[in-house]
Each structure stands twice: as structure tokens, then as C-alpha cells.
Design a protein around this motif. Sequence first.
Motif, PDB file in Angstrom:
ATOM      1  N   THR A  28       0.847  -1.188   0.000  1.00 39.65           N
ATOM      2  CA  THR A  28       0.000   0.000   0.000  1.00 39.65           C
ATOM      3  C   THR A  28       0.886   1.243   0.000  1.00 39.65           C
ATOM      4  OG1 THR A  28      -0.110   0.004   2.420  1.00 39.65           O
ATOM      5  CG2 THR A  28      -1.868  -1.148   1.239  1.00 39.65           C
ATOM      6  N   ASN A  88       2.162   1.416   6.185  1.00 41.45           N
ATOM      7  CA  ASN A  88       1.965   0.761   4.901  1.00 41.45           C
ATOM      8  C   ASN A  88       2.194  -0.730   5.107  1.00 41.45           C
ATOM      9  OD1 ASN A  88       1.301   2.770   2.927  1.00 41.45           O
ATOM     10  ND2 ASN A  88       3.396   3.540   3.073  1.00 41.45           N
ATOM     11  N   ALA A 126      -3.784   4.211   3.892  1.00 43.18           N
ATOM     12  CA  ALA A 126      -2.824   3.424   3.116  1.00 43.18           C
ATOM     13  C   ALA A 126      -3.626   2.609   2.114  1.00 43.18           C
ATOM     14  CB  ALA A 126      -2.014   2.511   4.032  1.00 43.18           C
ATOM     15  N   VAL A 127      -3.456   2.889   0.824  1.00 43.11           N
ATOM     16  CA  VAL A 127      -4.325   2.301  -0.196  1.00 43.11           C
ATOM     17  C   VAL A 127      -3.499   1.605  -1.273  1.00 43.11           C
ATOM     18  CG1 VAL A 127      -6.066   4.069   0.232  1.00 43.11           C
ATOM     19  CG2 VAL A 127      -4.387   4.423  -1.580  1.00 43.11           C
ATOM     20  N   GLY A 128      -4.203   0.838  -2.128  1.00 45.60           N
ATOM     21  CA  GLY A 128      -3.536   0.168  -3.240  1.00 45.60           C
ATOM     22  C   GLY A 128      -3.302  -1.306  -3.018  1.00 45.60           C
ATOM     23  N   ALA A 129      -4.043  -1.922  -2.084  1.00 42.96           N
ATOM     24  CA  ALA A 129      -3.916  -3.363  -1.871  1.00 42.96           C
ATOM     25  C   ALA A 129      -4.499  -4.112  -3.064  1.00 42.96           C
ATOM     26  CB  ALA A 129      -4.635  -3.774  -0.588  1.00 42.96           C
ATOM     27  N   GLN A 183      -5.944  -9.092   0.969  1.00 39.58           N
ATOM     28  CA  GLN A 183      -5.193  -7.887   1.315  1.00 39.58           C
ATOM     29  C   GLN A 183      -6.165  -6.758   1.644  1.00 39.58           C
ATOM     30  OE1 GLN A 183      -2.260  -6.908  -1.654  1.00 39.58           O
ATOM     31  NE2 GLN A 183      -1.595  -9.030  -1.899  1.00 39.58           N
ATOM     32  N   ASP A 190      -6.790  -2.335   2.502  1.00 38.78           N
ATOM     33  CA  ASP A 190      -6.423  -0.938   2.687  1.00 38.78           C
ATOM     34  C   ASP A 190      -6.689  -0.579   4.145  1.00 38.78           C
ATOM     35  OD1 ASP A 190      -5.892  -0.818   0.003  1.00 38.78           O
ATOM     36  OD2 ASP A 190      -7.374   0.726  -0.469  1.00 38.78           O
ATOM     37  N   CYS A 197     -10.756   4.477  -0.873  1.00 34.57           N
ATOM     38  CA  CYS A 197      -9.789   3.379  -0.917  1.00 34.57           C
ATOM     39  C   CYS A 197      -9.715   2.846  -2.345  1.00 34.57           C
ATOM     40  CB  CYS A 197     -10.205   2.254   0.032  1.00 34.57           C
ATOM     41  SG  CYS A 197     -10.096   2.690   1.781  1.00 34.57           S
TER      42      CYS A 197
END
Length: 235
Positions: A9, A26, A118-121, A127, A129, A207
Motif C-alpha cells: 500500500t 503501509n 494506506a491504499v492500493g492493496a 489484502q 487498505d 480506498c
Amino acid sequence: MAITSLIATGGAPVSGPETSRLVGFNTVWISGGSREVISLAVEADEAHFDSTTGAKSKNLTLDEDGQGHARVCFVTSVNSPATTVLTAADDSPNAWKKVLSFAPLQAGPGKFLWYGAAVGASAGGGQYDSIFVDIDQNPDPVPMSMVAARAAGFGQVLDGDSSNDGKVLLLEDGCAEVRIVDGFPEAVMVRLSLPESPDGEILFVTCSFIADAGLADVFAPLPPMQDAAGGVVRW
């Protein structure tokens, strides 16, 4: 065996500004061989594993399915963007490197003093965010004890169960981490509220989830349909 995937993330809030008690992380997910030991390290002096006083390197043992994760925070007295480089090494000659980005704390509405995400999983693989919040604990009329969250789309809130809404208890310092998962790669709006607050303040956080290798084929564009003569069918 060797590392086959590393996803992290980005955008977790920096930790340690005098204005907030919030500690943001993260999360890094690694896939590889069953029970494989991965050597992890972060470059920046301010970056630490697991806590604000944690080490700058650690060994991560993957589980029987070859999966594992680690968490990294960035401790600084300045509320500004920051980065560090994470290195993940296995028994092969090559190491994986990933830039981890951290963002300034953002002021929220009402009793939401500070927040960050914290993003982008990866979607569909467990997984998550993370949304980090620092809640005002002024006892007038009562101190807050929980945060309520509701995710749009296919997003789900992890609170011991998985559903599109849930409640997360605050820690003693008034902070909380709300974890969001999603079965599909998409951007999800998450609505956060304080059920015990008489002011009715609401915080919206976006997210985002990416498609991992296992979902790439599922979400690839479909080939054009053809008729019996081989011509492309147009709707």
C-alpha cells in the motif's frame, strides 16, 4: 524458491508529528515458496517495522501457502510527504525493491482530529487498505469508544466479520485502524462516523484496489465477437 510477488500500500500517514498520536503503516504482502524466509530492510533512518521504535530490518517467514506480510511506519517530527525504499531478498541473486510512500496527516471534521489512508492493496486475495483515525477524547458529553464504517461498491469492512459496514473500537489513545477489503479492483468510497457523537460528523475516504496476477485475465478486455463469416459483430 524465490519471491513471486510483492505488493504494498501507499499513502499511509507519517507518524510522530507533535499534533497527533496517530501511527500509520503501509503494509507489504509477499508471495514466494512455502516456509521461505525473506530478508526485509528499509533504507530511511525514519522508517521502522511494526512500531515507531521497531527495527530497520527483519526476517519474514512465509506460511505454508507461501504468503506473508510486514508493516512499515515512518517516524518524523515534520508533517510532510516522505518515502523509503524497501528491499526484499530471498536465496536468489536478485532482490526486490519497492518505494513506500507516506503522506501528511490530514485534519478531519469535528471529533475526527486527524486521519490518513494506506491504499492500493490487491483485490480478491485478503489484502486490505487501512484508514487511520485520531478521535478527540474530550469527555464532554462522553468520550468516543468506536468508529462506524460503511463501504460502497464491493468493499467490505473487517471488524471480526466481513460486511459492507461495521464498527471498530478505539484504542486507549483514541486512535483506530479501519481495514477495508474488496473482491474487485475498484475505487471505493468509505463513510466513517462516530455513533456516540451528538454532532453527527462524517468523514469520507477513498480506498483503491488493484487487480493481482490471478485476476488479470478475469478483467482483461473481451475479444470482439465474430459472426459465422468471421466478421466482427457490433452492437
